[in-house]
Design an enzyme around this catalytic site. Sequence first.
Site, PDB file in Angstrom:
ATOM      1  N   ASN A 279       1.454   3.488  -2.783  1.00  0.00           N
ATOM      2  CA  ASN A 279       2.081   3.985  -4.018  1.00  0.00           C
ATOM      3  C   ASN A 279       1.603   5.404  -4.321  1.00  0.00           C
ATOM      4  O   ASN A 279       2.397   6.270  -4.686  1.00  0.00           O
ATOM      5  CB  ASN A 279       1.704   3.093  -5.210  1.00  0.00           C
ATOM      6  N   GLY A 280       0.273   5.578  -4.189  1.00  0.00           N
ATOM      7  CA  GLY A 280      -0.331   6.878  -4.494  1.00  0.00           C
ATOM      8  C   GLY A 280       0.180   7.953  -3.552  1.00  0.00           C
ATOM      9  O   GLY A 280       0.554   9.056  -3.982  1.00  0.00           O
TER      10      GLY A 280
ATOM     11  N   GLU B 140     -11.902  -4.995  -5.846  1.00  0.00           N
ATOM     12  CA  GLU B 140     -12.476  -3.650  -5.618  1.00  0.00           C
ATOM     13  C   GLU B 140     -11.724  -2.569  -6.411  1.00  0.00           C
ATOM     14  O   GLU B 140     -12.237  -1.480  -6.616  1.00  0.00           O
ATOM     15  CB  GLU B 140     -12.417  -3.278  -4.128  1.00  0.00           C
TER      16      GLU B 140
ATOM     17  N   HIS C 229       2.936   3.770  -8.848  1.00  0.00           N
ATOM     18  CA  HIS C 229       2.766   2.345  -9.166  1.00  0.00           C
ATOM     19  C   HIS C 229       4.002   1.790  -9.882  1.00  0.00           C
ATOM     20  O   HIS C 229       4.428   0.668  -9.614  1.00  0.00           O
ATOM     21  CB  HIS C 229       1.514   2.128 -10.023  1.00  0.00           C
TER      22      HIS C 229
ATOM     23  N   LEU D 120      12.427 -19.247  -5.040  1.00  0.00           N
ATOM     24  CA  LEU D 120      11.337 -18.482  -4.438  1.00  0.00           C
ATOM     25  C   LEU D 120       9.994 -18.808  -5.116  1.00  0.00           C
ATOM     26  O   LEU D 120       9.895 -18.825  -6.338  1.00  0.00           O
ATOM     27  CB  LEU D 120      11.626 -16.981  -4.573  1.00  0.00           C
TER      28      LEU D 120
ATOM     29  N   SER E 254      -6.986  -5.742  -6.435  1.00  0.00           N
ATOM     30  CA  SER E 254      -8.117  -6.398  -5.770  1.00  0.00           C
ATOM     31  C   SER E 254      -9.367  -6.328  -6.643  1.00  0.00           C
ATOM     32  O   SER E 254      -9.440  -5.513  -7.574  1.00  0.00           O
ATOM     33  CB  SER E 254      -8.383  -5.732  -4.419  1.00  0.00           C
TER      34      SER E 254
ATOM     35  N   TRP F  23     -11.197  -2.163  -9.416  1.00  0.00           N
ATOM     36  CA  TRP F  23     -11.803  -1.735 -10.695  1.00  0.00           C
ATOM     37  C   TRP F  23     -12.529  -0.410 -10.542  1.00  0.00           C
ATOM     38  O   TRP F  23     -12.820   0.263 -11.534  1.00  0.00           O
ATOM     39  CB  TRP F  23     -12.790  -2.792 -11.209  1.00  0.00           C
TER      40      TRP F  23
ATOM     41  N   ASP G  92       0.827  -1.201   0.000  1.00  0.00           N
ATOM     42  CA  ASP G  92       0.000   0.000   0.000  1.00  0.00           C
ATOM     43  C   ASP G  92       0.869   1.262   0.000  1.00  0.00           C
ATOM     44  O   ASP G  92       2.002   1.247   0.482  1.00  0.00           O
ATOM     45  CB  ASP G  92      -0.886  -0.035   1.253  1.00  0.00           C
TER      46      ASP G  92
ATOM     47  N   TRP H 276       2.921   7.946  -1.770  1.00  0.00           N
ATOM     48  CA  TRP H 276       4.347   8.216  -1.987  1.00  0.00           C
ATOM     49  C   TRP H 276       4.512   9.191  -3.162  1.00  0.00           C
ATOM     50  O   TRP H 276       5.248  10.177  -3.080  1.00  0.00           O
ATOM     51  CB  TRP H 276       5.101   6.912  -2.269  1.00  0.00           C
TER      52      TRP H 276
HETATM   53  C1  FPP Z   1      -1.611   0.417  -3.413  1.00  0.00           C
HETATM   54  O1  FPP Z   1      -1.228   1.740  -3.496  1.00  0.00           O
HETATM   55  C2  FPP Z   1      -1.167  -0.335  -4.510  1.00  0.00           C
HETATM   56  C3  FPP Z   1      -1.937  -0.900  -5.504  1.00  0.00           C
HETATM   57  C4  FPP Z   1      -3.390  -0.816  -5.624  1.00  0.00           C
HETATM   58  C5  FPP Z   1      -1.358  -1.610  -6.577  1.00  0.00           C
HETATM   59  C6  FPP Z   1      -0.163  -2.430  -6.258  1.00  0.00           C
HETATM   60  C7  FPP Z   1       0.600  -2.479  -7.479  1.00  0.00           C
HETATM   61  C8  FPP Z   1       1.917  -2.396  -7.537  1.00  0.00           C
HETATM   62  C9  FPP Z   1       2.846  -2.333  -6.389  1.00  0.00           C
HETATM   63  C10 FPP Z   1       2.488  -2.411  -8.854  1.00  0.00           C
HETATM   64  C11 FPP Z   1       3.362  -3.545  -9.087  1.00  0.00           C
HETATM   65  C12 FPP Z   1       2.782  -4.858  -9.029  1.00  0.00           C
HETATM   66  C13 FPP Z   1       3.018  -5.758  -9.978  1.00  0.00           C
HETATM   67  C14 FPP Z   1       2.616  -7.178  -9.818  1.00  0.00           C
HETATM   68  C15 FPP Z   1       3.696  -5.344 -11.193  1.00  0.00           C
HETATM   69  P1  FPP Z   1      -2.358   2.818  -3.539  1.00  0.00           P
HETATM   70  O2  FPP Z   1      -2.517   3.267  -4.932  1.00  0.00           O
HETATM   71  O3  FPP Z   1      -3.589   2.289  -2.901  1.00  0.00           O
HETATM   72  O4  FPP Z   1      -1.720   3.930  -2.672  1.00  0.00           O
HETATM   73  P2  FPP Z   1      -2.493   4.993  -1.806  1.00  0.00           P
HETATM   74  O5  FPP Z   1      -3.271   4.217  -0.785  1.00  0.00           O
HETATM   75  O6  FPP Z   1      -1.382   5.782  -1.228  1.00  0.00           O
HETATM   76  O7  FPP Z   1      -3.352   5.760  -2.735  1.00  0.00           O
END
Ligand code: FPP
Length: 233
Positions: free
Chosen positions: A14-15, A59, A29, A123, A57, A61, A12, A17
């Site tokens: 990515n957004g 959800e 991402h 792995l 997930s 979508w 969790d 960060w």
């Molecule tokens: C949560 O961050 C992350 C995701 C919904 C997607 C996870 C995907 C990756 C890490 C990309 C790489 C994966 C593969 C298999 C290539 P968020 O967007 O919910 O972050 P936020 O809560 O800060 O908005």
Amino acid sequence: MQAPNHVAIIMDGNGRWAKSKGFPRTVGHAKGAQNLEDMLYIADELGIKYLTVYAFSTENWKRSEDEVMALMNLFRQYLRNGFKKAARNNVRIRVIGYRPGLPQDLQELADEIEEFSKDNTGLQFTIALNYGSRDELIRMMQSAAREVAAGNLKPEEIDEEYVSSHLDTKDLPDPDLLIRTSGEQRVSNYLLWQLAYTEFYYTDVHWPVFGKAELQKAIEWYNTRDRRYGNAK
Ligand code: FPP
């Protein structure tokens, strides 16, 4: 320090960060995908045998069309690159989740990479794509009900062993440690059945910058736990 056999991760943040750096979410991402790549080698080096990550997930979508498209493109690219990397590093790749709900080419890529890497003994890496635990349980229950209706299965034969061996994770042991990055403390419909005895570790660190030192910290914490249940040491 004993490494847990199976580590599950909710990647969790990515957004958040990306936002903290002034980048669009999709950059987060991409950086998260890069970090996952690094994490595979780190997990292997630290003695983890199974790594299972929540990539998308059922959800997810509901996110904007642009973000969903960017994520699907990232998964495509990741799986395409995965063949060479799996071969070079003896990694076995599995994909769990409702596969028919994915774009056709991703379904095919998932089938192909599983087949391609099926004899690899390093792995054991599992990607949850279009995965939701309730969806997985409902699919299992419907299939068991069909078997009962067809006279192939008795209701009393549906026990723990039956359920575990009919979920998407049938080939995996239950996770010993669940890590969720970026501060939330929810399980978010991830591996609900499988996490029955799992230790939960939360950290405020966002996924794109969750590195080796952070994983080591999680493993150290895991080693302080008194594991009396589940896959007790
Ligand atoms: C949560 O961050 C992350 C995701 C919904 C997607 C996870 C995907 C990756 C890490 C990309 C790489 C994966 C593969 C298999 C290539 P968020 O967007 O919910 O972050 P936020 O809560 O800060 O908005």
